[in-house]
Design a protein around this motif. Structure first.
Motif, PDB file in Angstrom:
ATOM      1  N   THR A 307       0.828  -1.212   0.000  1.00  0.00           N
ATOM      2  CA  THR A 307       0.000   0.000   0.000  1.00  0.00           C
ATOM      3  C   THR A 307       0.854   1.251   0.000  1.00  0.00           C
ATOM      4  N   MET A 308       1.836   1.304   0.895  1.00  0.00           N
ATOM      5  CA  MET A 308       2.650   2.515   0.995  1.00  0.00           C
ATOM      6  C   MET A 308       3.547   2.703  -0.228  1.00  0.00           C
ATOM      7  N   THR A 309       3.864   1.606  -0.925  1.00  0.00           N
ATOM      8  CA  THR A 309       4.581   1.737  -2.196  1.00  0.00           C
ATOM      9  C   THR A 309       3.686   2.433  -3.219  1.00  0.00           C
ATOM     10  N   ARG A 310       2.437   2.020  -3.296  1.00  0.00           N
ATOM     11  CA  ARG A 310       1.496   2.660  -4.221  1.00  0.00           C
ATOM     12  C   ARG A 310       1.296   4.131  -3.862  1.00  0.00           C
ATOM     13  N   VAL A 311       1.126   4.388  -2.562  1.00  0.00           N
ATOM     14  CA  VAL A 311       0.876   5.757  -2.110  1.00  0.00           C
ATOM     15  C   VAL A 311       2.069   6.660  -2.405  1.00  0.00           C
ATOM     16  N   ARG A 312       3.279   6.175  -2.121  1.00  0.00           N
ATOM     17  CA  ARG A 312       4.453   7.034  -2.349  1.00  0.00           C
ATOM     18  C   ARG A 312       4.710   7.216  -3.836  1.00  0.00           C
ATOM     19  N   ASP A 313       4.451   6.189  -4.653  1.00  0.00           N
ATOM     20  CA  ASP A 313       4.649   6.335  -6.099  1.00  0.00           C
ATOM     21  C   ASP A 313       3.676   7.362  -6.673  1.00  0.00           C
ATOM     22  N   PHE A 314       2.417   7.305  -6.232  1.00  0.00           N
ATOM     23  CA  PHE A 314       1.428   8.290  -6.678  1.00  0.00           C
ATOM     24  C   PHE A 314       1.835   9.687  -6.205  1.00  0.00           C
ATOM     25  N   SER A 315       2.222   9.801  -4.946  1.00  0.00           N
ATOM     26  CA  SER A 315       2.582  11.101  -4.376  1.00  0.00           C
ATOM     27  C   SER A 315       3.772  11.707  -5.100  1.00  0.00           C
ATOM     28  N   PHE A 316       4.775  10.891  -5.378  1.00  0.00           N
ATOM     29  CA  PHE A 316       5.952  11.386  -6.092  1.00  0.00           C
ATOM     30  C   PHE A 316       5.580  11.839  -7.497  1.00  0.00           C
ATOM     31  N   SER A 327      13.451  10.725  -6.750  1.00  0.00           N
ATOM     32  CA  SER A 327      12.805   9.435  -6.995  1.00  0.00           C
ATOM     33  C   SER A 327      11.802   9.160  -5.882  1.00  0.00           C
ATOM     34  N   PRO A 328      10.925   8.169  -6.067  1.00  0.00           N
ATOM     35  CA  PRO A 328       9.980   7.816  -4.992  1.00  0.00           C
ATOM     36  C   PRO A 328      10.677   7.344  -3.723  1.00  0.00           C
ATOM     37  N   ASP A 329      11.959   6.968  -3.834  1.00  0.00           N
ATOM     38  CA  ASP A 329      12.708   6.480  -2.677  1.00  0.00           C
ATOM     39  C   ASP A 329      13.253   7.599  -1.800  1.00  0.00           C
ATOM     40  N   ALA A 330      12.987   8.856  -2.164  1.00  0.00           N
ATOM     41  CA  ALA A 330      13.581   9.990  -1.452  1.00  0.00           C
ATOM     42  C   ALA A 330      13.252   9.989   0.033  1.00  0.00           C
ATOM     43  N   ILE A 331      12.029   9.609   0.371  1.00  0.00           N
ATOM     44  CA  ILE A 331      11.614   9.584   1.774  1.00  0.00           C
ATOM     45  C   ILE A 331      11.525   8.141   2.239  1.00  0.00           C
ATOM     46  N   GLY A 332      12.270   7.819   3.277  1.00  0.00           N
ATOM     47  CA  GLY A 332      12.248   6.462   3.793  1.00  0.00           C
ATOM     48  C   GLY A 332      11.100   6.214   4.744  1.00  0.00           C
ATOM     49  N   THR A 340      12.284  -1.738   5.579  1.00  0.00           N
ATOM     50  CA  THR A 340      12.355  -0.332   5.184  1.00  0.00           C
ATOM     51  C   THR A 340      11.986  -0.183   3.728  1.00  0.00           C
ATOM     52  N   LEU A 341      11.291   0.893   3.422  1.00  0.00           N
ATOM     53  CA  LEU A 341      10.950   1.250   2.044  1.00  0.00           C
ATOM     54  C   LEU A 341      11.562   2.612   1.771  1.00  0.00           C
ATOM     55  N   GLY A 342      12.283   2.740   0.667  1.00  0.00           N
ATOM     56  CA  GLY A 342      12.929   4.009   0.355  1.00  0.00           C
ATOM     57  C   GLY A 342      14.272   4.128   1.049  1.00  0.00           C
ATOM     58  N   GLN A 343      14.769   5.360   1.147  1.00  0.00           N
ATOM     59  CA  GLN A 343      16.104   5.598   1.701  1.00  0.00           C
ATOM     60  C   GLN A 343      16.176   5.246   3.175  1.00  0.00           C
ATOM     61  N   ALA A 344      16.989   4.255   3.501  1.00  0.00           N
ATOM     62  CA  ALA A 344      17.139   3.846   4.896  1.00  0.00           C
ATOM     63  C   ALA A 344      17.775   4.946   5.729  1.00  0.00           C
ATOM     64  N   GLY A 345      18.549   5.826   5.085  1.00  0.00           N
ATOM     65  CA  GLY A 345      19.203   6.916   5.798  1.00  0.00           C
ATOM     66  C   GLY A 345      18.336   8.151   5.941  1.00  0.00           C
ATOM     67  N   ASN A 346      17.122   8.108   5.417  1.00  0.00           N
ATOM     68  CA  ASN A 346      16.234   9.266   5.508  1.00  0.00           C
ATOM     69  C   ASN A 346      14.814   8.810   5.868  1.00  0.00           C
ATOM     70  N   VAL A 347      14.724   7.954   6.886  1.00  0.00           N
ATOM     71  CA  VAL A 347      13.414   7.473   7.314  1.00  0.00           C
ATOM     72  C   VAL A 347      12.686   8.587   8.068  1.00  0.00           C
ATOM     73  N   LYS A 348      11.513   8.943   7.579  1.00  0.00           N
ATOM     74  CA  LYS A 348      10.738  10.024   8.193  1.00  0.00           C
ATOM     75  C   LYS A 348       9.315   9.594   8.563  1.00  0.00           C
ATOM     76  N   LEU A 349       8.920   8.387   8.170  1.00  0.00           N
ATOM     77  CA  LEU A 349       7.608   7.868   8.569  1.00  0.00           C
ATOM     78  C   LEU A 349       7.802   6.441   9.053  1.00  0.00           C
ATOM     79  N   ARG A 350       7.363   6.198  10.290  1.00  0.00           N
ATOM     80  CA  ARG A 350       7.597   4.899  10.928  1.00  0.00           C
ATOM     81  C   ARG A 350       6.272   4.300  11.398  1.00  0.00           C
ATOM     82  N   PHE A 351       6.007   3.085  10.982  1.00  0.00           N
ATOM     83  CA  PHE A 351       4.834   2.365  11.472  1.00  0.00           C
ATOM     84  C   PHE A 351       5.305   1.555  12.678  1.00  0.00           C
TER      85      PHE A 351
END
Length: 364
Positions: A307-316, A327-332, A340-351
């Motif tokens: 789900t979050m892959t779809r959401v981030r791809d749409f958002s990007f 890229s869609p990977d900009a926000i981890g 982890t999805l996206g940049q592991a060094g820039n995780v800004k949303l955590r479930f």
């Protein structure tokens, strides 16, 4: 028009993202570890799945759990949903009720490290695509569609179009404020629109209207969360415990089919400026994660990453990560079990299921 839900759960997302980015420098975390605190502010806005929060404050449930941990927790209404998320991003609120998409595109995209501590529900028919004089969603091709652009409605439309082998290029969207969407759809010239409840229920009553697609077809994708600033949570874990206790006690009460449960739901309806019948109708298309065990399972489900892959791809694709995102990977984003999805060094949303798990284990 108190029964209408102005800017609930969606809104002018691009503008909000820009505002959040501008506000962020003023609320950056000071150097060093944050100090422990005892007073906190949690923001909410009107939506069926979030009404347990103000009810809990009114009923004394917030005070009960805050007192247990020596805290003072204030549950604050913000009439404009997007403004509530902006206030959280700016550090004026310690936590806020927000959708998964908005948590990603406003605070996370603005650089605020955010933890989703409670997965409360998902839209299970509260959002939908309505057409006039149509047999199916495929008839939308070539039409102009009124909706709140860059919102969950826009995302829902994109997902619906995929199911009939169409894309956003096959329609023209017109940005329409949520407060105006019912009136717009009433005009003969408007033959397609996307909205959420209670507006959606009103639009379905229009002559020739057909509900062509709704969020029940994409279960678990439009999530409603409670998020808290990660640094605040790390310095004050008792806040997470209290919030989980408040939530699950209130959810348990509101689902009871006895007089107490009915009274709780009626009180929530009143707080929302709605009738008990209308509120119950909205709850019927809201899938509540009724127990902490269900919340934990939702966080750990691999479907959440999909789900979050779809959401981030749409958002990007809509520019919601800002001009600097390449890229869609900009926000981890991080998920249970170290995923982890996206940049592991820039995780800004955590479930983060920590506090839901404590509730499930009876350890609050």
């Amino acid at each position: 028009m108190a029964h209408w839900f102005p800017k609930t759960r969606t809104g002018a997302r691009l503008a909000a993202m820009v505002v959040a980015a501008l506000l962020l420098p003023s609320c950056s975390q000071p150097a060093g570890a944050p100090k422990g605190r005892t007073e906190f502010k949690i923001g909410w806005s009107i939506y069926a799945g979030w009404m347990p929060w103000p009810y809990a404050q009114q009923a004394g449930i917030v005070k009960k759990w805050a007192d247990k941990y020596g805290l003072k927790i204030e549950i604050i209404q913000v009439n404009d949903y997007v403004e509530s998320v902006n206030q959280y991003t700016a550090g004026k609120l310690d936590g806020v009720t927000v959708t998964n998409m908005d948590a990603l595109t406003i605070p996370a995209a603005g650089g605020k490290d955010t933890s989703a501590v409670i997965i409360g529900d998902y839209s299970n028919g509260n959002d939908g695509v309505v057409l006039k004089n149509a047999a199916s969603l495929a008839d939308i091709k070539g039409r102009t569609v009124n909706l709140v652009e860059l919102s969950v409605s826009h995302y829902l439309l994109a997902r619906g179009l995929e199911t009939v082998k169409l894309g956003l290029k096959d329609v023209k969207t017109v940005n329409t404020a949520d407060a105006d969407i019912v009136g717009a759809f009433a005009a003969p010239i408007v033959t397609a629109a996307v909205a959420w409840n209670p507006q959606l229920n009103e639009m379905k009553k229009a002559p020739g209207a057909v509900l062509a697609f709704d969020s029940s077809k994409i279960p678990g994708e439009i999530l409603d969360l409670l998020v808290v600033d990660k640094a605040t949570l790390a310095a004050n874990p008792n806040l997470g415990k209290a919030l989980a206790g408040i939530w699950y006690e209130t959810i348990t009460l509101m689902q009871q089919q006895d007089a107490a449960g009915k009274a709780a739901r009626a009180a929530m309806a009143k707080l929302a400026g709605s009738t008990a019948a209308s509120f119950d109708a909205q709850l019927s298309t809201t899938h509540l994660y009724a127990t902490p065990k269900e919340g934990v399972a939702a966080a750990a489900d691999p479907a959440l990453i999909t789900t979050m892959t779809r959401v981030r791809d749409f958002s990007f694709s809509k520019g919601l990560f800002g001009p600097g995102a390449k890229s869609p990977d900009a926000i981890g984003m991080s998920f249970p079990a170290g995923k982890t999805l996206g940049q592991a060094g820039n995780v800004k949303l955590r479930f983060d299921p920590t506090f839901m798990q404590l509730a499930a284990d009876g350890k609050l």
